[in-house]
Design a protein around this motif. Structure first.
Motif, PDB file in Angstrom:
ATOM      1  N   HIS A 194       0.837  -1.206   0.000  1.00 26.05           N
ATOM      2  CA  HIS A 194       0.000   0.000   0.000  1.00 26.05           C
ATOM      3  C   HIS A 194       0.871   1.255   0.000  1.00 26.05           C
ATOM      4  O   HIS A 194       0.562   2.238  -0.697  1.00 26.05           O
ATOM      5  N   GLU A 195       1.962   1.217   0.767  1.00 29.76           N
ATOM      6  CA  GLU A 195       2.864   2.368   0.802  1.00 29.76           C
ATOM      7  C   GLU A 195       3.504   2.594  -0.564  1.00 29.76           C
ATOM      8  O   GLU A 195       3.634   3.733  -1.030  1.00 29.76           O
ATOM      9  N   LEU A 196       3.898   1.517  -1.228  1.00 31.12           N
ATOM     10  CA  LEU A 196       4.456   1.655  -2.574  1.00 31.12           C
ATOM     11  C   LEU A 196       3.408   2.200  -3.533  1.00 31.12           C
ATOM     12  O   LEU A 196       3.700   3.074  -4.362  1.00 31.12           O
ATOM     13  N   ALA A 197       2.182   1.725  -3.423  1.00 29.14           N
ATOM     14  CA  ALA A 197       1.102   2.224  -4.292  1.00 29.14           C
ATOM     15  C   ALA A 197       0.913   3.725  -4.110  1.00 29.14           C
ATOM     16  O   ALA A 197       0.699   4.454  -5.086  1.00 29.14           O
ATOM     17  N   ARG A 198       0.996   4.178  -2.868  1.00 33.90           N
ATOM     18  CA  ARG A 198       0.862   5.613  -2.605  1.00 33.90           C
ATOM     19  C   ARG A 198       1.963   6.393  -3.306  1.00 33.90           C
ATOM     20  O   ARG A 198       1.721   7.457  -3.884  1.00 33.90           O
ATOM     21  N   MET A 199       3.185   5.863  -3.294  1.00 36.78           N
ATOM     22  CA  MET A 199       4.310   6.530  -3.953  1.00 36.78           C
ATOM     23  C   MET A 199       4.119   6.592  -5.467  1.00 36.78           C
ATOM     24  O   MET A 199       4.593   7.528  -6.125  1.00 36.78           O
ATOM     25  N   LEU A 200       3.432   5.605  -6.027  1.00 40.68           N
ATOM     26  CA  LEU A 200       3.295   5.513  -7.479  1.00 40.68           C
ATOM     27  C   LEU A 200       2.069   6.233  -8.021  1.00 40.68           C
ATOM     28  O   LEU A 200       1.880   6.298  -9.234  1.00 40.68           O
ATOM     29  N   THR A 201       1.250   6.769  -7.138  1.00 36.13           N
ATOM     30  CA  THR A 201       0.006   7.406  -7.574  1.00 36.13           C
ATOM     31  C   THR A 201       0.265   8.527  -8.569  1.00 36.13           C
ATOM     32  O   THR A 201      -0.485   8.706  -9.537  1.00 36.13           O
ATOM     33  N   ALA A 202       1.354   9.266  -8.345  1.00 31.33           N
ATOM     34  CA  ALA A 202       1.651  10.403  -9.226  1.00 31.33           C
ATOM     35  C   ALA A 202       2.630  10.038 -10.342  1.00 31.33           C
ATOM     36  O   ALA A 202       3.076  10.922 -11.087  1.00 31.33           O
ATOM     37  N   ALA A 203       2.972   8.753 -10.470  1.00 30.04           N
ATOM     38  CA  ALA A 203       3.941   8.344 -11.495  1.00 30.04           C
ATOM     39  C   ALA A 203       3.363   8.533 -12.887  1.00 30.04           C
ATOM     40  O   ALA A 203       2.154   8.423 -13.110  1.00 30.04           O
ATOM     41  N   SER A 204       4.244   8.801 -13.830  1.00 32.93           N
ATOM     42  CA  SER A 204       3.815   8.938 -15.219  1.00 32.93           C
ATOM     43  C   SER A 204       3.317   7.595 -15.745  1.00 32.93           C
ATOM     44  O   SER A 204       3.820   6.540 -15.360  1.00 32.93           O
ATOM     45  N   ALA A 205       2.317   7.633 -16.617  1.00 35.80           N
ATOM     46  CA  ALA A 205       1.801   6.408 -17.215  1.00 35.80           C
ATOM     47  C   ALA A 205       2.662   6.026 -18.427  1.00 35.80           C
ATOM     48  O   ALA A 205       3.096   6.906 -19.181  1.00 35.80           O
TER      49      ALA A 205
END
Length: 276
Positions: free
Chosen positions: A29-40
């Motif tokens: 879940h913590e990793l998912a939070r970090m990736l929320t703003a990642a470029s697609a």
């Protein structure tokens, strides 16, 4: 570095339910939070990918769309990749590319396009130098990393033996076997999480660790039997003088496993690291 085999497809399939039950959803879940703003798309590199167990478990917990780069030095094991039904958190199918590559050939800029790096059951079978190379590649790319299911050496079997000297000797011998030299490579074994966490910390990165033990019960009898044989065999390989006591011990424990009475806890840790 040398090529790291992730064992057989049959062993990976046998352990998969216990692996999935043990992995840390909190760190995912913590990793998912970090990736929320990642470029697609979100690009993830999985080291020692095997048959894709980490991807199957983690992809539905992360945002997408996703592209996975599955890296493994064992060309035979990746023939058993099974990702056809895997989707991201939004239900979209993932894309996947396979790279058959010895860890020795991992370029320092291997993760330049990565949103995250992952691995499962890998750190304990590599050396400190190999761990440092992976950490350096993550740091060079500024890429968070999630390493799952690294053994710690702690094992507990129940019911307890009336006299536990043989079991303690086997446990110590197994841990020493995990730290053995293989063709000039001293594997990290139970020291792997502490060493890798220290390497990231020395680079100024944040680190979170989570206990992720296997908790094996009656329903896991086939895995218990296979794990027990491997545990005893490795201990005796390291300390042959234990062979006679080890065989008597194995017989007692396998009888308990066959009767559904044996309970085994095999400790692992997950490690999440990200830039400071």
């Amino acid at each position: 570095m040398t090529s790291i085999s992730t064992a057989t497809a049959g062993w990976l399939a046998l352990r998969a339910p216990a692996d999935d039950a043990a992995r840390s959803p909190e760190l995912a879940h913590e990793l998912a939070r970090m990736l929320t703003a990642a470029s697609a798309p979100v690009v993830l590199h999985d080291l020692g990918a095997g048959t894709g167990s980490m991807t199957r478990w983690l992809a539905p917990r992360l945002p997408g769309p996703q592209r996975w780069v599955l890296r493994d030095g064992d060309a035979d094991i990746v023939e058993h990749l099974d990702l056809g039904a895997v989707t991201d958190a939004g239900g979209r199918p993932i894309e996947a590319d396979v790279v058959v590559e010895d860890l020795a050939e991992l370029p320092i800029d291997a993760f330049h396009d990565a949103s995250a790096v992952t691995a499962s059951a890998l750190l304990d079978v590599i050396t400190r130098a190999e761990a440092a190379h992976i950490v350096a590649a993550c740091v060079a790319a500024g890429t968070p990393a999630l390493f799952s299911l690294t053994v710690t050496g702690a094992v507990r079997l129940r019911p307890a033996e009336a006299h536990g000297e043989v079991e303690r000797a086997l446990g110590a011998a197994f841990d020493d076997h995990q730290r053995r030299d293989v063709d000039g490579r001293r594997m990290l074994g139970p020291d792997a999480v502490a060493v890798t966490a220290g390497l990231f910390a020395d680079a100024g990165w944040h680190v979170r660790r989570a206990a992720t033990p296997w908790r094996l019960r009656r329903r896991d009898s086939a895995l218990v039997a296979e794990w027990l044989d491997g545990w005893v065999d490795a201990a005796v390989e390291w300390r042959p003088e234990l062979a006679e006591d080890a065989e008597a011990y194995r017989g007692r424990r396998q009888a308990q496993a066959a009767a559904g009475r044996l309970r085994v806890t095999v400790s692992h840790e997950d490690l999440l690291a990200w830039p400071g």
